[in-house]
Enzyme design. Structure first.
Site, PDB file in Angstrom:
ATOM      1  N   GLU A   1       8.447   3.909  -4.122  1.00  0.00           N
ATOM      2  CA  GLU A   1       7.398   3.696  -5.134  1.00  0.00           C
ATOM      3  C   GLU A   1       6.191   4.605  -4.935  1.00  0.00           C
ATOM      4  OE1 GLU A   1       9.038   1.408  -3.457  1.00  0.00           O
ATOM      5  OE2 GLU A   1       9.219  -0.484  -4.557  1.00  0.00           O
TER       6      GLU A   1
ATOM      7  N   LYS B   1       7.585 -16.310  11.741  1.00  0.00           N
ATOM      8  CA  LYS B   1       6.408 -17.164  11.819  1.00  0.00           C
ATOM      9  C   LYS B   1       6.718 -18.315  12.768  1.00  0.00           C
ATOM     10  CE  LYS B   1       2.559 -18.109   8.951  1.00  0.00           C
ATOM     11  NZ  LYS B   1       1.974 -18.211   7.643  1.00  0.00           N
TER      12      LYS B   1
ATOM     13  N   TRP C   1       2.165 -15.272  13.307  1.00  0.00           N
ATOM     14  CA  TRP C   1       3.133 -14.215  13.068  1.00  0.00           C
ATOM     15  C   TRP C   1       3.524 -13.487  14.356  1.00  0.00           C
ATOM     16  CZ3 TRP C   1       0.357 -11.798   8.234  1.00  0.00           C
ATOM     17  CH2 TRP C   1       0.718 -12.518   7.097  1.00  0.00           C
TER      18      TRP C   1
ATOM     19  N   THR D   1      14.800   2.032  -6.022  1.00  0.00           N
ATOM     20  CA  THR D   1      14.615   1.537  -4.648  1.00  0.00           C
ATOM     21  C   THR D   1      15.991   1.133  -4.139  1.00  0.00           C
ATOM     22  OG1 THR D   1      14.297  -0.714  -5.401  1.00  0.00           O
ATOM     23  CG2 THR D   1      12.314   0.637  -5.183  1.00  0.00           C
TER      24      THR D   1
HETATM   25  P1  ADP Z   1      13.774   0.155   0.341  1.00  0.00           P
HETATM   26  O1  ADP Z   1      12.446  -0.439  -0.033  1.00  0.00           O
HETATM   27  O2  ADP Z   1      14.802  -0.174  -0.623  1.00  0.00           O
HETATM   28  O3  ADP Z   1      14.162  -0.072   1.792  1.00  0.00           O
HETATM   29  P2  ADP Z   1      12.383   2.619   0.712  1.00  0.00           P
HETATM   30  O4  ADP Z   1      12.947   3.820   1.264  1.00  0.00           O
HETATM   31  O5  ADP Z   1      11.453   2.754  -0.409  1.00  0.00           O
HETATM   32  O6  ADP Z   1      13.581   1.722   0.286  1.00  0.00           O
HETATM   33  O7  ADP Z   1      11.724   1.845   1.912  1.00  0.00           O
HETATM   34  C1  ADP Z   1      10.355   1.737   2.108  1.00  0.00           C
HETATM   35  C2  ADP Z   1      10.128   0.831   3.267  1.00  0.00           C
HETATM   36  O8  ADP Z   1      10.596   1.444   4.476  1.00  0.00           O
HETATM   37  C3  ADP Z   1       8.673   0.534   3.549  1.00  0.00           C
HETATM   38  O9  ADP Z   1       8.206  -0.519   2.718  1.00  0.00           O
HETATM   39  C4  ADP Z   1       8.703   0.141   5.013  1.00  0.00           C
HETATM   40  O10 ADP Z   1       9.082  -1.204   5.180  1.00  0.00           O
HETATM   41  C5  ADP Z   1       9.810   1.013   5.571  1.00  0.00           C
HETATM   42  N1  ADP Z   1       9.257   2.195   6.241  1.00  0.00           N
HETATM   43  C6  ADP Z   1       9.113   3.447   5.759  1.00  0.00           C
HETATM   44  N2  ADP Z   1       8.584   4.276   6.687  1.00  0.00           N
HETATM   45  C7  ADP Z   1       8.368   3.524   7.793  1.00  0.00           C
HETATM   46  C8  ADP Z   1       7.834   3.782   9.097  1.00  0.00           C
HETATM   47  N3  ADP Z   1       7.422   4.985   9.468  1.00  0.00           N
HETATM   48  N4  ADP Z   1       7.770   2.747   9.953  1.00  0.00           N
HETATM   49  C9  ADP Z   1       8.185   1.512   9.611  1.00  0.00           C
HETATM   50  N5  ADP Z   1       8.714   1.208   8.409  1.00  0.00           N
HETATM   51  C10 ADP Z   1       8.798   2.198   7.511  1.00  0.00           C
END
Ligand code: ADP
Length: 542
Positions: free
Chosen positions: A327, A436, A441, A181
């Site tokens: 993940e 918050k 929220w 990640t």
């Molecule tokens: P990291 O968790 O290190 O940023 P990732 O690429 O796995 O790397 O990121 C996943 C996160 O990206 C998701 O948990 C979400 O918060 C965000 N994300 C992915 N796609 C979208 C989307 N279409 N809209 C909003 N947030 C998104």
């Protein structure tokens, strides 16, 4: 009674075999370091991916040993995507945008044995090589220059293969690749994909309601191949055996548009930042690029702003909003309209299309708050939890992590969403970015998208600012378009009426740029450090 079906394994090997034999003449094109196009066919790719598998085996690669890649998007990286798992090794894509010491930490943690690296990335490698322990390093020449002395040449390495390689039998549950990640919300954690999860994810992806891959089209992954398997797009493309187009080192919006036009790209994917720039160029240069009719862009990684989806529609380009995490292989949700939604009003249709969408097959979802599922009313917020064969069940060397996995077997995404009666999810925030205020929220994402709808605004990020009375209040950090002007008052009145009054940011600061993570997302932790100081005499929200 037992089923009479064979226990065929869901592995990459038959996908490669089919593509190599029966799509032999279809092209794979890469824009390389010198801007020149490298072209070859699936027949070449098949031969070379097998040669890599054989060469690695002859070099002593053992079952499940990690082979790292430090590469841009091009055909050799595709060879590694298949050749390493075919040798029963584990492909470990290193993120070249991380700090060198972070890359070294990840390579050590994963115990990478070999590395395949682009020549243009050798200066980066030099900064962390001594902190990692690669036994052998194979260098890919991305331009005209030969591989520098003192390094092993990838092409010479491939020549150590004889061509009579018999791939080992692989069980579908064996590891195929791993990715860390990007650490937006903490230390990088390793996710290990299996052959099965990768094949199932590719099947999910290629469907017409999702990426709509067909062997008549051409796919170009703009999302880096070092990030979550380039969203699985290369695996899906080999599954259907379609033309592939790779943007190579340092792609720019202009080089992408040139490539899309020259190679008739019909489907692509990447984060919103890239497409915002592509759109700007399209609008500044009407008629300059003749793009394939029906071009389809998967946009995800962070929220695709609604104005971006509308603007691309005006150019005949369809945006498909996509969602997922490292993940989760990564894509678990894609947004398409159901047939009866075409009769909705325009604003309602776009409101749907800006949602992250519907779970793909075999992905189960629930939205939880205070231990209970929230109602599917499109309003109540809760954490999105997922389970299914494309979702990781743990992290590498971290077998238990109660913050990320529930005791009843769900993965906690850390994303706060609402879900509506049609099953579409809409992300309102990451748990760590929520605001918050007075116990309620506020969605920073909704505010950002609305502010980005203002014609003078290029980008906006909304963060929580500590507040003596309300705990937190929203602060908007805004980047204006070059030459454009807007005052705080204008932005405030632009938002009025769109949200409840207590949602409106208390203040707006204008910035040159917004800091980003290695994968192009707003780095809100940094923004909070920079701006979120309690304002003297802060106004109470009303
Ligand atoms: P990291 O968790 O290190 O940023 P990732 O690429 O796995 O790397 O990121 C996943 C996160 O990206 C998701 O948990 C979400 O918060 C965000 N994300 C992915 N796609 C979208 C989307 N279409 N809209 C909003 N947030 C998104």
């Amino acid at each position: 009674m037992e089923s009479t079906m064979m226990h065929g394994q869901l592995t990459l090997a038959p996908l490669l075999e089919r593509a190599g034999r029966y799509r032999a003449g279809i092209e794979i094109v890469s824009r390389m370091g010198d801007g020149k196009l490298h072209r070859y066919t699936y027949a070449d790719f098949y031969r070379r991916a097998r040669a890599l598998a054989e060469a690695l085996t002859r070099a002593g690669l053992r079952r499940h040993d990690r082979v790292a890649t430090l590469m841009w998007n091009h055909h050799v990286h595709l060879e590694a995507y298949f050749g390493i798992p075919l040798a029963r090794g584990v492909l470990h894509t290193l993120n070249l945008r991380l700090f060198p010491s972070e890359i070294a930490w990840i390579a050590r943690h994963a115990e990478d044995r070999f590395l395949i690296v682009d020549d243009v990335l050798l200066p980066l490698l030099d900064q962390f090589k001594n902190e990692a322990s690669f036994e052998r390093i194979f260098v890919v020449s991305t331009g005209e220059k030969p591989v520098p002395a003192g390094y092993e040449d990838y092409e010479q390495f491939l020549k150590t293969a004889t061509g009579d390689f018999v791939p080992p039998q692989i069980e579908e549950t064996e590891p195929l690749g791993m990715c860390y990640t990007s650490g937006t919300t903490g230390r990088p954690r390793g996710v290990v994909y299996s052959h099965r999860s990768t094949v199932v994810h590719a099947y999910n992806g290629v469907m017409p309601d999702h990426w709509a891959f067909t062997m008549l089209g051409a796919m170009c992954p703009v999302v880096p191949m070092f990030h979550a398997n380039a969203w699985g797009l290369p695996y899906g493309a080999v599954m259907v055996g379609m033309k592939q187009v790779y943007p190579g080192p340092h792609p720019t919006a202009e080089s992408l548009l040139d490539l899309f036009a020259a190679e008739n790209v019909t489907v692509s994917g990447g984060v919103p930042t890239v497409w915002l720039e592509v759109l700007r160029l399209l609008e500044q240069n009407p008629g300059r690029w003749r793009l394939a009719p029906g071009l389809r862009l998967m946009i995800g990684g962070s929220a695709a702003p609604e104005p971006l989806i509308r603007a691309f529609d005006r150019h005949g380009i369809t945006v498909v909003h996509a969602y997922g995490l490292t993940e989760t292989s990564p894509m678990t949700h894609l947004c398409g309209l159901k047939p009866y939604m075409k009769d909705l009003g325009e604003d309602q249709r776009y409101a749907y299309r800006a949602k992250q969408g519907l779970a793909t097959p075999l992905v189960e979802q629930r939205v939880m708050a205070e231990g209970k599922e929230v109602p599917a009313d499109g309003k109540t917020m809760g954490e999105l939890q997922l389970r299914g064969p494309i979702i990781t069940g743990s992290y590498y060397k971290l077998p238990s992590d109660p913050d990320k996995f529930t005791s009843d077997g769900w993965f906690c995404t850390g994303d706060i969403v609402s879900v509506d009666a049609e099953g579409y999810i809409k992300i309102t925030d990451r748990t760590k970015d929520l605001i918050k205020s007075g116990g309620e929220w506020i969605s920073s994402v909704d505010l950002e998208n609305a502010i980005m709808g203002h014609p003078a605004v290029a980008e906006a990020a909304v963060i929580a600012m500590p507040h003596p009375k309300w705990d937190e209040r929203p602060l908007a950090v805004v980047v204006l378009k070059p030459g454009a002007k807007a005052t705080k008052e204008e932005l405030r009145s632009f938002l009025e009426g769109k949200f409840a009054k207590w949602w409106l940011p208390d203040d707006y600061v204008f910035a040159e740029s917004i800091p980003r993570t290695s994968t192009g997302k707003f780095l809100k932790s940094k923004l909070r450090e920079m701006y979120a100081q309690p304002a003297a005499g802060a106004k109470a929200a009303g």
